[in-house]
Design an enzyme around this catalytic site. Structure first.
Site, PDB file in Angstrom:
ATOM      1  N   ASP A   2       6.668  13.321  -0.042  1.00  8.32           N
ATOM      2  CA  ASP A   2       7.041  12.532   1.140  1.00  8.32           C
ATOM      3  C   ASP A   2       7.183  13.482   2.317  1.00  8.32           C
ATOM      4  O   ASP A   2       7.526  14.655   2.135  1.00  8.32           O
ATOM      5  CB  ASP A   2       8.358  11.780   0.900  1.00  8.32           C
ATOM      6  CG  ASP A   2       8.565  10.649   1.896  1.00  8.32           C
ATOM      7  OD1 ASP A   2       9.170   9.649   1.518  1.00  8.32           O
ATOM      8  OD2 ASP A   2       8.120  10.776   3.052  1.00  8.32           O
ATOM      9  N   ASN A  59       2.837  15.368   4.387  1.00 11.46           N
ATOM     10  CA  ASN A  59       2.040  14.144   4.451  1.00 11.46           C
ATOM     11  C   ASN A  59       0.774  14.322   3.602  1.00 11.46           C
ATOM     12  O   ASN A  59      -0.052  15.191   3.887  1.00 11.46           O
ATOM     13  CB  ASN A  59       1.671  13.856   5.917  1.00 11.46           C
ATOM     14  CG  ASN A  59       0.971  12.514   6.078  1.00 11.46           C
ATOM     15  OD1 ASN A  59       0.553  11.883   5.103  1.00 11.46           O
ATOM     16  ND2 ASN A  59       0.844  12.070   7.320  1.00 11.46           N
ATOM     17  N   CYS A  79      -9.685  -0.790  -8.447  1.00 13.80           N
ATOM     18  CA  CYS A  79      -8.883   0.190  -7.721  1.00 13.80           C
ATOM     19  C   CYS A  79      -8.368  -0.461  -6.438  1.00 13.80           C
ATOM     20  O   CYS A  79      -8.676  -1.615  -6.142  1.00 13.80           O
ATOM     21  CB  CYS A  79      -9.699   1.442  -7.415  1.00 13.80           C
ATOM     22  SG  CYS A  79     -10.897   1.252  -6.069  1.00 13.80           S
ATOM     23  N   CYS A 115     -11.086  -1.723  -4.180  1.00 13.77           N
ATOM     24  CA  CYS A 115     -11.916  -2.844  -4.654  1.00 13.77           C
ATOM     25  C   CYS A 115     -11.503  -4.170  -4.021  1.00 13.77           C
ATOM     26  O   CYS A 115     -12.322  -5.063  -3.853  1.00 13.77           O
ATOM     27  CB  CYS A 115     -11.816  -2.970  -6.176  1.00 13.77           C
ATOM     28  SG  CYS A 115     -12.705  -1.693  -7.096  1.00 13.77           S
ATOM     29  N   CYS A 137      13.847  -0.013  10.332  1.00 11.96           N
ATOM     30  CA  CYS A 137      13.034  -0.317   9.151  1.00 11.96           C
ATOM     31  C   CYS A 137      12.491  -1.732   9.266  1.00 11.96           C
ATOM     32  O   CYS A 137      13.085  -2.608   9.906  1.00 11.96           O
ATOM     33  CB  CYS A 137      13.879  -0.209   7.881  1.00 11.96           C
ATOM     34  SG  CYS A 137      14.033   1.475   7.285  1.00 11.96           S
ATOM     35  N   CYS A 145     -17.758  -1.432  -4.852  1.00  9.33           N
ATOM     36  CA  CYS A 145     -16.601  -0.800  -4.219  1.00  9.33           C
ATOM     37  C   CYS A 145     -17.063   0.273  -3.234  1.00  9.33           C
ATOM     38  O   CYS A 145     -18.042   1.002  -3.479  1.00  9.33           O
ATOM     39  CB  CYS A 145     -15.698  -0.184  -5.286  1.00  9.33           C
ATOM     40  SG  CYS A 145     -14.225   0.640  -4.620  1.00  9.33           S
ATOM     41  N   CYS A 187     -14.981   5.586  -7.455  1.00 12.01           N
ATOM     42  CA  CYS A 187     -14.701   4.399  -8.269  1.00 12.01           C
ATOM     43  C   CYS A 187     -15.971   3.916  -8.956  1.00 12.01           C
ATOM     44  O   CYS A 187     -15.956   3.587 -10.148  1.00 12.01           O
ATOM     45  CB  CYS A 187     -14.102   3.287  -7.398  1.00 12.01           C
ATOM     46  SG  CYS A 187     -13.775   1.734  -8.287  1.00 12.01           S
TER      47      CYS A 187
END
Length: 328
Positions: A29, A75, A151, A154, A175, A228, A233
């Site tokens: 994070d 990040n 995924c 998709c 928030c 996709c 994928c």
């Protein structure tokens, strides 16, 4: 092994297990704890200003000191950080050079989800995606097996289809709408699914939704999309098809139930039910129509109206009736 978290910001969680009471959590994070995050019921006011991964480690370590932690305050969507993020997924296990067992996505934006999706597709890493809606009254969890199930790319989410700029959904220090109860329910469903997957019990949900307004829990499984947009994928889909083609087909053998035969014995003993079918039927009340999977624990027997001879009412006193009985 105890895993608890209530935060749904831009972070990912990678899990590596080693024994029943020891595990390794890798936390990612880049955000800091704000007072506006207190409604998550996870962070504490004195943690304001700390990085979320640092605060999360402190809280989780107090809950279960047997879990080891590795925190990364950056990040994951930037190029350099994404490369390091992929390296930790593929080599961040407890054993040297081994990948993690599972990646958990607890992020709240499309960009971070796509970064996790791209990394897991490229590495063939199984992961679970989760989230809560902007109105805070619904959420979902989803198991994603690259090549086998759909995924994240998709089936694009509504926020992308509607061309909404995610930056307009957030304001500094504020928030989005959130309910600790909704967060807790979805987090609990996610952790429950993780335990079933890692420990091998029950049925692991491929997709489980939660609608708090109607207490509705839709469940389904989504196949991967051959068209996709993620090339990794599509590559994983080809690999999965090859493995399925090479796997020997198992013949279904229908087992015949053996008829129970009671052996004769010289004493003439036989097993019989203590309650006859008629008695069991009389002791059972009506069973209501119930949805599939629900049954009654017991039934209320129907009231017996009574049968046989009855005594007629009379105005005679008790003494007079006793006198009549003596004469009989």
């Amino acid at each position: 092994m105890l895993l608890q978290w209530w935060e749904w910001e831009v972070w990912g969680v990678s899990l590596q297990k080693c024994s029943p009471d020891v595990a390794l959590l890798l936390l990612f994070d880049y955000d800091k704890v704000e007072l506006a995050n207190m409604n998550r019921l996870f962070f504490q006011p004195h943690q304001a200003g700390l990085s979320k991964v640092e605060a999360a480690e402190h809280t989780l370590r107090n809950i279960n000191p047997d879990v080891a932690f590795e925190t990364h305050n950056y990040n994951i969507t930037t190029m350099d950080n994404f490369t390091h993020f992929m390296d930790r997924i593929s080599h961040g296990g407890l054993e040297e050079g081994k990948p993690v067992d599972l990646v958990l996505s607890c992020v709240d934006n499309f960009e971070a989800r796509m970064a996790i999706n791209t990394a897991c597709n490229e590495l063939a890493q199984i992961w679970m995606e989760s989230g809560v809606s902007e109105n805070a009254v619904s959420g979902h969890i989803q198991l994603i097996i690259p090549g086998e199930t759909a995924c994240f790319a998709c089936a694009p989410p509504l926020v992308v289809a509607a061309n909404i700029d995610e930056k307009t959904l957030k304001r500094d220090g504020v928030c989005a709408a959130s309910l600790p109860t909704t967060m807790g329910v979805v987090a609990g469903l996610l952790v429950q699914n993780v335990l079933k997957y890692l420990l091998g019990f029950g049925t692991v949900s491929y997709y489980l939704g939660y609608n708090a307004m109607q207490d509705f829990f839709p469940s389904m499984a989504m196949k991967a999309n051959p068209q996709c947009d993620d090339r990794h994928c599509r590559r994983q889909q080809d690999e999965y098809k090859k493995k399925e083609a090479e796997r020997p087909k198992q013949e279904v053998v229908q087992e015949e139930e053996e008829e129970v035969v009671h052996e004769d014995n010289e004493w003439g003993i036989e097993l019989v039910s203590e309650v006859s079918e008629a008695e069991l039927r009389d002791a059972s009340g009506p069973v209501p129509d119930l949805p599939e999977g629900i049954t009654v624990a017991y039934t209320i027997p129907e009231k017996d109206g009574g049968s046989g001879e009855t005594v007629e009412e009379t105005d005679q006193s008790l003494e007079e009736l006793m006198a009549q009985m003596k004469k009989m």
